[in-house]
Design an enzyme around this catalytic site. Structure first.
Site, PDB file in Angstrom:
ATOM      1  N   CYS A  10      -2.910  -3.069  11.606  1.00 33.69           N
ATOM      2  CA  CYS A  10      -3.432  -2.810  10.270  1.00 33.69           C
ATOM      3  C   CYS A  10      -4.524  -3.808   9.915  1.00 33.69           C
ATOM      4  CB  CYS A  10      -2.317  -2.825   9.221  1.00 33.69           C
ATOM      5  SG  CYS A  10      -1.345  -4.334   9.166  1.00 33.69           S
ATOM      6  N   GLU A  32       7.457  -8.906   3.914  1.00 37.08           N
ATOM      7  CA  GLU A  32       6.031  -9.098   3.585  1.00 37.08           C
ATOM      8  C   GLU A  32       5.790  -8.914   2.096  1.00 37.08           C
ATOM      9  OE1 GLU A  32       4.336  -6.029   6.031  1.00 37.08           O
ATOM     10  OE2 GLU A  32       5.266  -6.793   7.851  1.00 37.08           O
TER      11      GLU A  32
END
Lengths: 644, 644
Positions: A410, A314
């Protein structure tokens, strides 16, 4: 350097044709859904256990810790969203529910102030031994942010005081005397500490935030040192062979010139750097922020405001590496980018930052949530071919449909808190100026040095470029600074019917208002724009993207048929816009001329052949990127080939 | 069904202008280098320890096992390459060295016949408990192949007998009586068992190969069952949440219609399926092979003969998913594809299989090795931008320069054995026919039913399409079947100066030769071809690839400047070929007209803008894909944009 203040959410309302479809979701759908999630009351959704972990740590329940090492953050993010929501609108039931959670957290706090259910229930002997992976400081930061939001909304001090005790412990454990080299593996506590400082005035919190930043990347890397200590226990196998660049600890923060590593970690750190730069008048640190911002926004950002080109880890990769179909571009990373840009605008009073913030909010952040508020994209590519997004391949991370709440989520709560705090993006103020950054209908009241100013904003932006602002000022020195979008330098501004001919300053048209009432209008040209990428972006060569105002458009299979890469846009022909009431609850659609590669003449058993390529005309229908995937399952494409 | 025989390597020579630059590497460079590798005599190269592991297992040395669970295969592959090499040319020194290794292997064999240093030295109690990951049968298969090659070359039985004892043990342990559900996690032993059967006539080995195939994907998956057994110990963390499709055990092999999972496992299995189908006259199994071959070659294969579109897990994905810059396309997988296609051609006598085999050999397999024989590509994308191939990202697996020998190397020795056994691809024969599949200069002698036939082939193919074949036959029934390449249906064939006007049968022109001498010529048209991909291959839409004969071409940065995706090919203009002596030791280069996107007018700080796209003319230089990366470090591109 002085930072403009964010709008007080208790003095701010949003009632906007475009945004209401999302903002109402927070209170009506997301917060209740998230409540069910953290209480494990949802069927078919991965177990959260996060509130139960707190109850166990508090001694109210018996059991084992369950979940990821950062599981606590789900509760923190719920509370922060509740805080922002209660600021805008009282809700006794919700407040009672939140108070109940806060009571549990307070009981879960250890005698010395420590809060973290993983390390309290499961690994008490390993506390603070693995900052690289342990997320204790990250979790602390989210709790601090939640406590501040809740205090600001309700005036209740309990949660704030709990977090002050924890902050005091952190300031002690990580003081220069006791451990002058440590810093968090996932930045966030720095933001929380600055916020705590802002509401409490306790300068020690600010100083600790600065210390964490200044230690980073200095001398022997702390995380590599940690790995060699006897108590170190690897939590995430994928972190073996740890790269310091992943957590931006490869260089002192002031020496970092390019955005590197995990994108969310990076932008959260840049936020804290901006906060600390402002608080300390630290030009060097601010210049580092400017350099990093420039690197992101001129080399490493998608046209949608997405960041983080690599699906694996990521993370940021290299300049101009912006693949459209395998990138991560996490929703949370764009939220972090918006938080960073907002801070830079607060400090520099330069509207160019808000151009990027607006793009991130209207495109990637909104794409992250379905219009029913019940499913979410973490990953936001600009080109999706559902058939090949399959598990256990390089595209494992790309989901062609929004996903339900995760066991530990998240992005969804991050979206919720962003929507709930939208007013903080729309308005800033200081002693004599109110800034209007975004054209979102609503109102705010700002307390300037010599009186309050009420601002009411009416608009149908981004569908319509007319913005009307009524100002009621009790401040003789009051000025209104309205952002002239970077994409619309020809925006016409009037005050009480008089056309303003001054040039904007750093992208803001600064209007002297003084005491009394004033009527301000903006006419923001919203012709669709055919955009190209810098030719160094290899993936976008020969392609165009359609943008209108801040809204990036895309093609969807449901409107344009399958095999979207076989389409081209005829950029010599005009684009036509049409407001469609029935689509997406009302949206501006763009129609264009173009064509499609003719596929006749290819037999199914021919993979490569000496065949000529032919095209036939086809009308194209572009819809806002943020809205994709809200109708049918299918392909999506932002960068479309164009005729030459 | 009768399978044509492969050329006897002892009766076959290759002396070819194109191939000699690679084939000489095997004996002169790769085998000695590989010898140093397995003996850990190389500096700056990851430790192998593979021969030391055998010495420890043999009791000659003390120490610990080191390396991967399949470390033994490095020794097996070295021996197989040595076997093929000794068949072509005697070398007493090399043979003595190989005999010494074989002695060690024989001493490492356990009393019951078992050979595997990992499970002998390190985990003796876990023997056969983890077929999913343990690679015991895979390793056994490579040793069997090596033993057969060595026996065929030298006539020495020791290694063969050692492997027969191990094969006997395998046939016992995995007999229907003792374990009627097990099969290997990485297919390969099936091929080895069939080869052992072919040289020994021991039908039990063939039967065991068939049992392994027939058990696969039937009933409860064996590997998932294994995971639940008390002795199971996970070896590779990335195999957690194991997908049965990864090892082609998701369905009975006869019911598999699409190529799935790990590409090397898949094609090795298809090889064994073809072998067993031929041996048992099993039409159903052969049809499964045909279906799978068709799926690969018409839906899941690169124009270079590369297979395996996903970098993660080196696997097949979905039909038409052929990304050019992030694929795996392992060299070993293309070798496996060539081995599969060769078997299908042996069985069906259809030259179309050899078209694909030829493409895989001339493109992906050769790309795998540098012209100095010292570095190797495992991963073979069709588009490389070196700057963004960085570790710990989604492109971690893509290497812009060939890599040195690895600690455990699969592709380099696989290339070596392929080059060393090239004759087996060039010629087949049965009782009355010699097939000439590839146009590689050299000679063979085939023993037909009623006499031998000598075939001498002279050519400068693929640079020049003229092929001259001299046949000296002592067989009255002798026929010569010459392949008419699928890309060149207009190939002109003459026998003793007389033009043959018959139509080819399944791609072979079958020429009655009888006893005596004959002179055959082929003139294979080698005009460069501008190829397009099926429009379902989304990545290649609007692009063209240049191919000449079997050779796929590419653009390299060193000839064409950086940013290759900014180039386009003008496909309305003719391509010009030129044989360049000095390039790559002699190569046909293709020059073309085209253009380049003009990058002036883009400031460095502009990432997206409303700018028009302009192009300027540029000459393009195409070189063979297999040769890329042998000059300068830089970008490479196969599929180039074309004008419309």
């Amino acid at each position: 350097m002085k930072k403009a203040k964010l709008a007080d959410l208790k003095q701010t309302q949003i009632h906007d044709a475009f945004w209401d479809r999302y903002t109402h979701l927070v209170k009506d759908v997301i917060i209740p859904y998230q409540w069910d999630a953290i209480n494990d009351n949802l069927e078919g959704v991965e177990k959260s256990h996060s509130l139960m972990n707190y109850k166990i740590a508090a001694g109210r329940e018996q059991g084992e810790f369950y979940g990821a090492v950062f599981q606590d953050t789900d509760v923190a993010k719920w509370l922060e969203a509740v805080g922002f929501t209660l600021a805008a609108q009282e809700d006794k039931g919700l407040e009672e529910r939140a108070d109940g959670v806060i009571d549990i957290i307070a009981e879960a706090q250890q005698p010395d102030g420590y809060i973290n259910t993983y390390f309290t229930v499961k690994e008490p002997q390993l506390r603070w031994t693995n900052l690289q992976e342990g997320h204790e400081l990250y979790t602390a930061g989210h709790l601090m942010e939640a406590a501040v939001a809740y205090y600001r909304a309700t005036g209740k001090r309990k949660f704030l005081d709990v977090m002050r005790r924890f902050a005091d412990l952190i300031c002690d454990v990580f003081s220069d005397e006791k451990n002058n080299r440590a810093y968090p593996g996932h930045q966030e506590v720095e933001i929380g500490l600055v916020k705590l400082y802002e509401v409490t005035g306790e300068r020690g919190y600010l100083e600790q935030a600065k210390r964490f930043l200044d230690r980073r990347g200095v001398g022997e890397n702390y995380f590599l040192w940690e790995e060699k200590q006897p108590k170190f226990r690897r939590i995430f196998p994928e972190f073996t062979d740890y790269q310091t660049v992943y957590s931006q600890s490869h260089l002192p923060v002031r020496e970092q010139k390019t955005a590197e590593g995990h994108a969310v970690r990076a932008v959260y750190m840049y936020c804290a750097m901006a906060d600390v730069a402002a608080a300390y008048d630290d030009e060097e640190l601010l210049n580092a922020c400017i350099t990093l911002w420039k690197n992101i926004t001129t080399k490493r950002m998608y046209i949608t405001g997405g960041i983080g080109s690599s699906g694996l880890l990521e993370r940021f990769t290299t300049d101009y590496d912006l693949p459209n179909n395998r990138n991560y571009s996490e929703t949370c990373a764009s939220i972090g980018l918006a938080l960073f840009g907002r801070r830079m605008a607060q400090i520099t009073k330069n509207a160019a930052y808000m151009d990027v913030v607006e793009s991130a909010l209207y495109n990637t952040v909104l794409a992250g949530v379905a219009m029913d508020g019940k499913s979410f994209f973490y990953v936001n590519p600009l080109e999706v071919w559902p058939q090949n997004c399959i598990p256990h391949t390089s595209l494992d991370h790309v989901k062609p449909v929004r996903q339900k709440w995760f066991g530990v989520a998240c992005c969804p709560p991050n979206i919720a808190r962003t929507l709930a705090s939208l007013g903080e993006y729309v308005y800033f103020y200081d002693e004599d100026t109110v800034w209007v950054n975004l054209y979102i209908a609503g109102r705010t009241t700002a307390q300037l040095a010599d009186g309050s100013v009420e601002v009411q904003l009416a608009t149908e932006y981004p569908d319509n470029g007319r913005v009307r602002i009524k100002v009621n000022s009790r401040s003789a020195r009051a000025k209104l600074a309205v952002r002239i979008p970077g994409f619309a330098p020809d925006t016409a501004v009037t005050v009480d019917g008089r056309r303003i001919t001054e040039q904007p300053v750093d992208g803001y048209m600064v209007l002297p208002i003084g005491a009394g009432a004033a009527a301000v209008t903006l006419d923001i040209p919203l012709e669709p724009r055919v955009m190209r990428a810098n030719p160094n972006v290899r993936e976008d060569i020969g392609k165009a993207a359609v943008v209108r105002g801040p809204v990036v458009y895309c093609l969807e299979e449901t409107d344009n048929g399958s095999n979207l890469p076989a389409l081209y846009l005829d950029t010599d022909k005009p684009l036509r816009t049409s407001y469609e009431e029935r689509l997406f609850g009302g949206a501006t659609v763009i129609y264009a001329d173009g064509g499609r590669m003719v596929t006749d003449g290819w037999r199914e058993d021919e993979l490569y052949a000496q065949k000529e390529t032919a095209y036939q005309p086809q009308k194209l229908t572009f819809v806002p990127y943020a809205f994709w995937g809200n109708r049918a399952h299918g392909e999506m494409l932002v960068w479309v080939k164009e005729n030459r």
